[in-house]
Scaffold this active site. Structure first.
Site, PDB file in Angstrom:
ATOM      1  N   VAL A  35     -15.214  18.402  38.565  1.00 29.66           N
ATOM      2  CA  VAL A  35     -16.377  17.708  39.119  1.00 29.66           C
ATOM      3  C   VAL A  35     -17.652  18.099  38.382  1.00 29.66           C
ATOM      4  CG1 VAL A  35     -17.831  17.561  41.193  1.00 29.66           C
ATOM      5  CG2 VAL A  35     -15.367  17.313  41.372  1.00 29.66           C
ATOM      6  N   THR A  50     -16.680  19.747  48.027  1.00 29.37           N
ATOM      7  CA  THR A  50     -16.227  19.250  49.326  1.00 29.37           C
ATOM      8  C   THR A  50     -16.256  20.425  50.302  1.00 29.37           C
ATOM      9  OG1 THR A  50     -14.823  17.647  48.220  1.00 29.37           O
ATOM     10  CG2 THR A  50     -14.291  18.145  50.506  1.00 29.37           C
ATOM     11  N   PHE A  61     -17.011  11.448  45.051  1.00 29.92           N
ATOM     12  CA  PHE A  61     -15.829  10.619  45.330  1.00 29.92           C
ATOM     13  C   PHE A  61     -15.054  10.258  44.073  1.00 29.92           C
ATOM     14  CE2 PHE A  61     -18.692  10.057  48.899  1.00 29.92           C
ATOM     15  CZ  PHE A  61     -17.838  10.216  49.982  1.00 29.92           C
ATOM     16  N   LEU A  62     -15.372  10.912  42.949  1.00 24.32           N
ATOM     17  CA  LEU A  62     -14.678  10.519  41.717  1.00 24.32           C
ATOM     18  C   LEU A  62     -13.178  10.802  41.818  1.00 24.32           C
ATOM     19  CD1 LEU A  62     -13.901  13.327  40.095  1.00 24.32           C
ATOM     20  CD2 LEU A  62     -16.283  13.210  39.406  1.00 24.32           C
ATOM     21  N   PHE A 104      -3.564   1.964  47.934  1.00 28.91           N
ATOM     22  CA  PHE A 104      -2.985   3.144  48.599  1.00 28.91           C
ATOM     23  C   PHE A 104      -1.869   2.794  49.576  1.00 28.91           C
ATOM     24  CE2 PHE A 104      -6.393   5.216  46.583  1.00 28.91           C
ATOM     25  CZ  PHE A 104      -5.988   6.524  46.467  1.00 28.91           C
ATOM     26  N   GLY A 136       6.297   6.548  47.659  1.00 34.01           N
ATOM     27  CA  GLY A 136       6.639   7.372  46.497  1.00 34.01           C
ATOM     28  C   GLY A 136       7.204   8.705  46.926  1.00 34.01           C
ATOM     29  N   CYS A 175      -7.139  17.699  45.833  1.00 40.94           N
ATOM     30  CA  CYS A 175      -8.009  17.265  46.943  1.00 40.94           C
ATOM     31  C   CYS A 175      -7.258  16.905  48.225  1.00 40.94           C
ATOM     32  CB  CYS A 175      -8.856  16.083  46.490  1.00 40.94           C
ATOM     33  SG  CYS A 175     -10.064  16.574  45.261  1.00 40.94           S
ATOM     34  N   LYS A 232      -5.478  19.824  50.260  1.00 40.05           N
ATOM     35  CA  LYS A 232      -6.376  20.852  50.816  1.00 40.05           C
ATOM     36  C   LYS A 232      -7.374  20.236  51.799  1.00 40.05           C
ATOM     37  CE  LYS A 232     -10.228  21.363  47.540  1.00 40.05           C
ATOM     38  NZ  LYS A 232     -11.270  20.742  48.337  1.00 40.05           N
TER      39      LYS A 232
END
Ligand SMILES: NC(=O)c1ccc[n+]([C@@H]2O[C@H](COP(=O)([O-])OP(=O)(O)OC[C@H]3O[C@@H](n4cnc5c(N)ncnc54)[C@H](O)[C@@H]3O)[C@@H](O)[C@H]2O)c1
Length: 461
Positions: free
Chosen positions: A11, A121, A155-156, A255, A259, A266, A269
């Site tokens: 980040v 975060t 939010f990347l 989404f 799978g 991210c 956690k």
């Protein structure tokens, strides 16, 4: 603007490079000397499309510099972004030790107004704790200096991080301080020439928004994975179901892919940390507990299929693995399903040969000293003489493989596809057995009788 980024990881480095590219004067701090040395030498410690050129261009222009000197970093930026890691502690709560340590350094060394921005975060209430830590440091110094603290979650997405930063869907600013809000607006103004993307709210709502976003996405994935497992039991095809529900605009297509589980630094956690926040607040989030349990179980789904086909013990068996990164376009292996899958295969006595387009170095850090794990230079080399191929990451280069070539190389022509990359009929037509997630198993077409027939015709001629 003069900007300091504290923490030069995924980040921090992306933010720093992008903000420098917008014309700001950016200094990135990290405590990891080897990381800073590499960056100063023009080497990028992570794989992220577009990042290397961006870093080099801005470093050459003098707008992007790197340091390990904390005092210098506090002196430099009027804006101090905190982008350090917030890993889970032993109870799953986010450990904000690094965030508070960064805040302490700011309080200890600042000589004038600073705008402190929480980009990591962090749990609800962290902005208040950062404020308290800086206040305490200033009190020790007997210095009455002004500062603001805002929350600005990131939010990347890894794999598209530069693009996401430069073209954000939204910029969330959690602030109750007008001066800070205006500074944040002008910092991000170049990213919203087309239309306004800023949402200003109180810091606690901003902090919760970040967790809510990741928890919602993780929930969609686990929901689809559970439905896929059900589809297998009742003879339905999850891909049809996905199209069927995704076409509803209230649901949408994103989404919804079944799978072998989500991973990365991210979702796992953040789902844990939000549960911890909720439990502490006396309002446990039952849904998230199930999301996490479903995901843990899903990571074993592919091996369960291997076991169902080849038996509980896999001694003497050898498998090719395609894809190690937790998702395509990154070399990140944190919480990747591939690691669980490989360990489970090894545990059952198998050996593996793995291939990933970019994550091989990261994989060597984990399995480099494990004799049962070999590393292949190409995806085809990975399947040589294997009892089956397991596909774990949906890299583009795996999408249209040469099935006859794969079949020829495999000892047993079986594909276990954890990402539903292929049309089962097509794989079966190529003479391979094909197991995927949530779809009916199509029997491989046996072509030997066709060969016999052709040979008997040539005998006649
Ligand atoms: N990786 C992502 O895709 C992503 C996306 C959005 C948000 N986030 C959040 O952003 C934060 C950072 O994540 P990351 O993936 O970049 O982590 P990372 O582990 O890649 O980088 C963190 C960096 O901070 C450095 N650091 C730790 N303490 C420091 C200190 N006191 N001073 C200076 N440097 C220090 C570490 O050496 C490391 O290089 C986390 O809270 C994460 O949840 C990550």
């Amino acid at each position: 603007m003069k900007i300091t980024i504290i923490g030069t990881g995924y980040v921090g480095l992306v933010c720093g490079a992008c903000l420098a590219d917008l014309g700001n004067d950016v200094l990135c701090l990290d405590l990891d000397q080897s990381k800073i040395n590499a960056l100063r030498a023009g080497r990028i410690p992570i794989f992220e499309p577009g990042l290397e050129g961006l870093v080099q261009r801005n470093a050459t222009a003098g707008r992007l510099r790197f340091t390990t000197d904390v005092e210098e970093s506090v002196r430099h930026g009027v804006v101090q972004f905190i982008a350090v890691g917030t890993p889970p502690d032993e109870d799953g709560a986010a450990d904000i030790r690094h965030v508070l340590s960064a805040a302490r350094s700011i309080g200890r060394h600042m000589q004038e107004y600073k705008l402190v921005v929480d980009k990591s975060t962090v749990p609800v209430g962290t902005a208040d704790r950062v404020k308290a830590v800086i206040d305490a440091e200033l009190k020790i110094r007997n210095a009455a200096l002004p500062f603001s603290v805002v929350s600005n979650p990131e939010f990347l997405k890894e794999g598209a991080a530069v693009e996401d930063f430069m073209k954000p869907d939204r910029i969330i600013i959690g602030s109750d301080d007008e001066r800070a809000t205006q500074m944040m607006r002008s910092l991000y103004a170049p990213l919203q020439r087309n239309h306004e993307r800023t949402l200003v709210m109180d810091p606690r709502s901003a902090e919760l928004t970040k967790y809510a976003a990741n928890a919602m996405l993780a929930t969609r994935i686990s929901f689809m994975n559970e439905l896929a497992n059900l589809a297998e039991m009742v003879g339905a095809d999850i891909e049809h179901v996905r199209h069927g529900i995704g076409s509803d605009p209230r649901i949408g297509y994103d989404f919804l892919y079944a799978g072998c589980g989500y991973g990365g630094s991210c979702f796992p956690k953040d789902v844990k940390a939000l549960q911890s926040t909720a439990t502490d607040a006396g309002m446990p989030l039952r849904i998230l507990k199930s999301v996490e349990e479903a995901n843990e179980a899903q990571k074993y789904r592919l091996v369960e299929k291997v076991v169902a086909r080849l038996g509980e013990r896999l001694d003497g068996r050898h498998f090719g693995i395609w894809g190690l990164a937790f998702k395509p376009n990154t070399d990140d292996l944190r919480e990747a399903p591939s690691v669980v899958i490989i360990r489970e295969l090894l545990q059952r006595g198998a050996t593996v040969r793995v291939y990933d387009p970019v994550a091989m170095n990261e994989a060597r850090k984990i399995f480099g000293h494990t004799p049962a794990v070999a590393f292949a230079d190409t995806h085809l080399a990975a399947v040589e003489s294997a009892d089956g191929l397991l596909i774990v990451t949906e890299w583009k280069e795996f999408r249209s493989p040469d099935f006859p070539n794969i079949k020829q190389r495999l000892k047993h022509p079986i594909i276990f596809d954890g990402r539903n990359l292929y049309d089962p009929e097509r794989v079966a037509a190529a003479g391979l057995e094909y197991f995927s997630i949530g779809r009916p198993v199509v029997k491989a077409v046996d072509r030997s009788h066709i060969h016999d027939h052709i040979e008997s015709l040539s005998d006649l001629s």
